[in-house]
Motif scaffolding. Sequence first.
Motif: not given
Lengths: 233, 233
Positions: B16-19, B21-29, B70-75, B90-99
Motif C-alpha cells: 500500500l505504502l509502495r503504491i 507513494q510514487m517512489t518504489l523504483e521500478i527497474p528501467e529494463v 514479475k514485470d506486471l506485478s510491479y504495478f 491489461l492493455l488499458t492499464r499499461l497505457r495508463e502506466i506508460l502515459g
Amino acid sequence: MREDCSLQIPGDIVELLRISQMTLEIPEVVINRLPVYARALADLDSQGETVVSSHTLGEMLDVTPAQIRKDLSYFGRFGKQGRGYHVPSLLTRLREILGLNRHWRVALVGVGRLGQAIAEYNGFGPQGFHVVAVFDENPELFGKAIAGTTVRDSAELDGYLQATPVDIGIVAVPAVAAQEVVDRMVAGGVRAILNYAPTSPLVPAMVTIRNVDPVLAMQSMTYYVKRGETTLE
Amino acid sequence: MREDCSLQIPGDIVELLRISQMTLEIPEVVINRLPVYARALADLDSQGETVVSSHTLGEMLDVTPAQIRKDLSYFGRFGKQGRGYHVPSLLTRLREILGLNRHWRVALVGVGRLGQAIAEYNGFGPQGFHVVAVFDENPELFGKAIAGTTVRDSAELDGYLQATPVDIGIVAVPAVAAQEVVDRMVAGGVRAILNYAPTSPLVPAMVTIRNVDPVLAMQSMTYYVKRGETTLE
DNA sequence: GCCTGTGAAGGATTTCACAGCC
DNA sequence: GGCTGTGAAATCCTTCACAGGC
C-alpha cells in the motif's frame, strides 16, 4: 555418490578450459557498448587525440571508468598504467573484435517510405555496410534504381540469398509481413537482422535480431516524463 | 521476537505504502519492456482475443512467462489465476502506466533527409505523439510545410519552447550539432529526447534520452555473425 | 601521482518453484 | 488442470578498491 572420491576438478580448471576455448561468453551488454566506445574513439582520433583514460572516455559517454576498463578487459589488456589507452590502437582493436574491418553484405526488404530512407541513408556505407540488393513486392517499384542497385521482386528473395550470400538483412515491411520476411532471410542464411517493422519477429537462437522502433523508445520515455510531472507539481 | 504478537505488517501494507507513494523504483529494463507488451496486447486485442496467459504472451515475444508476471506485478495484480490476463483491461492499464492515454507534444530539430523522413513518418501520430514544431538552420527550408506545420529557424527554438512547452524533443541534426540542440531543449524544459544523431549527448539526470542508431545496432550484430562464422567453419 | 586490470563485493535482474485460487 | 503472484535462489552485471606499473 562417492563424496570421498575427491576428483574435484575445481573451479579453476573449469575456468581455464572455458577461457582457452573461444567460449568465454562475453555479456551481450558489453558487446552492445563496444560500438559506442569505438565511435567515441573515432571522434577522439579525428581530433588528433592519441591517448585517453577510462575516466575521460567515461565522461564523454556518461559511463563509469570501471565499466569501461572491465568491458575492455574481456578482450585483453589494451591500456598502459599511469597513462591510459592509445586511441588509434584501441580503436583498431575494437574494430577487429566487432568485425568492423571488413565489408558486410546487406539486403533490404521493403522499399516504402521508410525503406527508401534507409536505402538512401549514407551512414551505412562508410561503416562497411553495403546494400547489395533491395526487394519489394510492389511491381511498380521493380527495376527502380536505388542504393546503387535496382529493386527486385520479393519473390526472388529466396533464390537471391541462395545464389549470393548476404550477411545482414534489413526489414522495412509492414508489421504483418515482417515475420515471413525474417523467416525467409533466416532460411536463406542471413545471420543478423535489423528490423524496422513495429513488431517483434522471432528468430532461432543462432540469429541475431535488433529491433529499431522509435515509437517504443518514446513510449518508455513517457513513463518518466509523466512521473516527473506528478513528482514535481 | 514475539511470533504471537501477530502485528504482521506484511506485504500488504508495505505494498500500500509502495503504491501510495510514487517512489518504489521500478527497474528501467521493466519500463522498457512494457511498451513491447502493450504492442503485443494491442495486436491480440485487434484479433479479438480477450484473454492471454503469460505463457502465450511470452511465446509471442520470446520472453519467459515468469518475467512477464514479475514485470506486471510491479504495478498491481492484473491477472486471474487459472485463466490469465484480460487483454483489453491489461492493455488499458499499461497505457495508463506508460502515459499513452494522452497526447504528447513533440518538437523536431533537423529537417535533412532523416528529419524529413521522421516528420513524415505516420507511426507517431496514432500513438499520441504530435509534432507541433519543426526547426532547421537552413534558411532555404524556413516556411516549408512539413508534418502539418512549417519549418522554423532553429534560432527560434529557445523562444518557442519558452512560449509553448513541449514534452519530447527529436534530434535529427548532424552529430556535431546534437549536444547543443539537446542542451537548448533541456534548457527549454524538454524532459525526454529521442536522438537520431550518431553521438551520445549528455543530459541531466532528470531528462530521459534514447539514442536511435541503426549503425550501432548493426555493429554489435557483426560481432555475433563473425563469431558464428569462425565457430562453425 | 596517475592509471590500468581485476578479484571480490555489492546490487540488480531473472528464474525458480510453489502457495493460492479459479 | 491451469494460471497468477511472489518470496527465495540463482544468475548476471556493475562498482569497489587496490596491487602493480608507468
